[in-house]
Design an enzyme around this catalytic site. Sequence first.
Site, PDB file in Angstrom:
ATOM      1  N   PRO A   2       0.824  -1.192   0.000  1.00 34.62           N
ATOM      2  CA  PRO A   2       0.000   0.000   0.000  1.00 34.62           C
ATOM      3  C   PRO A   2       0.865   1.251   0.000  1.00 34.62           C
ATOM      4  O   PRO A   2       1.750   1.405   0.831  1.00 34.62           O
ATOM      5  CB  PRO A   2      -0.787  -0.095   1.301  1.00 34.62           C
ATOM      6  N   GLU A   3       0.603   2.102  -0.952  1.00 29.56           N
ATOM      7  CA  GLU A   3       1.239   3.411  -1.006  1.00 29.56           C
ATOM      8  C   GLU A   3       0.191   4.405  -0.501  1.00 29.56           C
ATOM      9  O   GLU A   3      -0.867   4.003  -0.027  1.00 29.56           O
ATOM     10  CB  GLU A   3       1.706   3.701  -2.430  1.00 29.56           C
ATOM     11  N   HIS A  91      -3.837 -15.342   8.767  1.00 30.89           N
ATOM     12  CA  HIS A  91      -3.180 -14.022   8.780  1.00 30.89           C
ATOM     13  C   HIS A  91      -4.063 -12.899   9.325  1.00 30.89           C
ATOM     14  O   HIS A  91      -3.722 -11.740   9.172  1.00 30.89           O
ATOM     15  CB  HIS A  91      -2.650 -13.643   7.403  1.00 30.89           C
ATOM     16  N   ARG A 110       2.469 -11.104   5.067  1.00 35.34           N
ATOM     17  CA  ARG A 110       3.931 -11.021   5.163  1.00 35.34           C
ATOM     18  C   ARG A 110       4.419 -10.437   6.480  1.00 35.34           C
ATOM     19  O   ARG A 110       5.620 -10.482   6.763  1.00 35.34           O
ATOM     20  CB  ARG A 110       4.480 -10.227   3.978  1.00 35.34           C
ATOM     21  N   ARG A 152      22.459  14.827  -4.570  1.00 36.66           N
ATOM     22  CA  ARG A 152      22.037  13.426  -4.563  1.00 36.66           C
ATOM     23  C   ARG A 152      22.291  12.763  -5.902  1.00 36.66           C
ATOM     24  O   ARG A 152      21.719  13.150  -6.919  1.00 36.66           O
ATOM     25  CB  ARG A 152      20.554  13.341  -4.192  1.00 36.66           C
TER      26      ARG A 152
END
Length: 271
Positions: A2-3, A91, A110, A152
Amino acid sequence: MPELPEVETTRRGIAPLLEGRLLTWAILREQRLRHAVPENLAERVAGARILSVGRRAKYLLIRHDRGGLLLHLGMSGTVRVLPVGYPAAKHDHVDLLLEGGELLRYNDPRRFGLILPTNSDPDDHPLLRDLGPEPFDPVLTGEALHQMARKRKSPLKVFLMDQKILVGVGNIYASEALFRARLDPRRLACEVSRPAWMRLLTAVREVLDEAITAGGTTLKDFRDPDGKPGYFGLHLQVYGRADEPCLSCKRPLHQLRLGGRATYYCSHCQR
DNA sequence: CCGGACGCCTGTCGGC
DNA sequence: TGCCGACAGGCGTCCG
């Protein structure tokens, strides 16, 4: 998984059901998440009145009158609202029971996610301390990105996914935003011009906004709290489309790895 | 400080 | 059919 759009979709799904309600108990079936869920979770939440459900980056923040809960969905986490007594499946690690006979059920195959009770405002949790600005925060500008990127040397896509720079963009939406801004994901962050940063920030905002409207992207696991998938997958331009034609120029899209993550782009349209 | 590799977990898929 | 490696939406740590 999920973003930001999936987390925000989850937040919008649970907020109206949670706000103002009393937490009555918690059932902990598996405490081994990214951080161990405290054994006394139930005692920590029982009797707390929920004030609001917020989001910071990819974290959900449930504030109540005795502190709060910090929740993260990791790669495979989902949250559903179900009636008390609904049988637990594999889960289903945590249930938060609500006054009135419903529960919030956290499922995460997970176990990269987390649920942590806090004694004060969950906003103050150390896990949130070093996060960059929200993508829609007006303090975030093309100029600000340009400044942060000056030294960067990482590829543009890796930089865009760095949660210290800005939050919420993960692997799907990074590729999508770069395609929309017509920028090559391999370009070094320090070599991107100011106008290009402005273009990219606009693209990030558009992609995230449209994805939220569509209820997020369901590649596989993601469901909203009603169990429905997100439909932004239908709008993906490049993610998962290696060797398929670019929707702009028809040439085959490329796939490569950047920062260890699958990256999709058009070598003709993105420069 | 920065960048890259790796680990954390389970499930699934493709190749042999 | 079964096994085995690679890979999957995130993020923290380690090391050079």
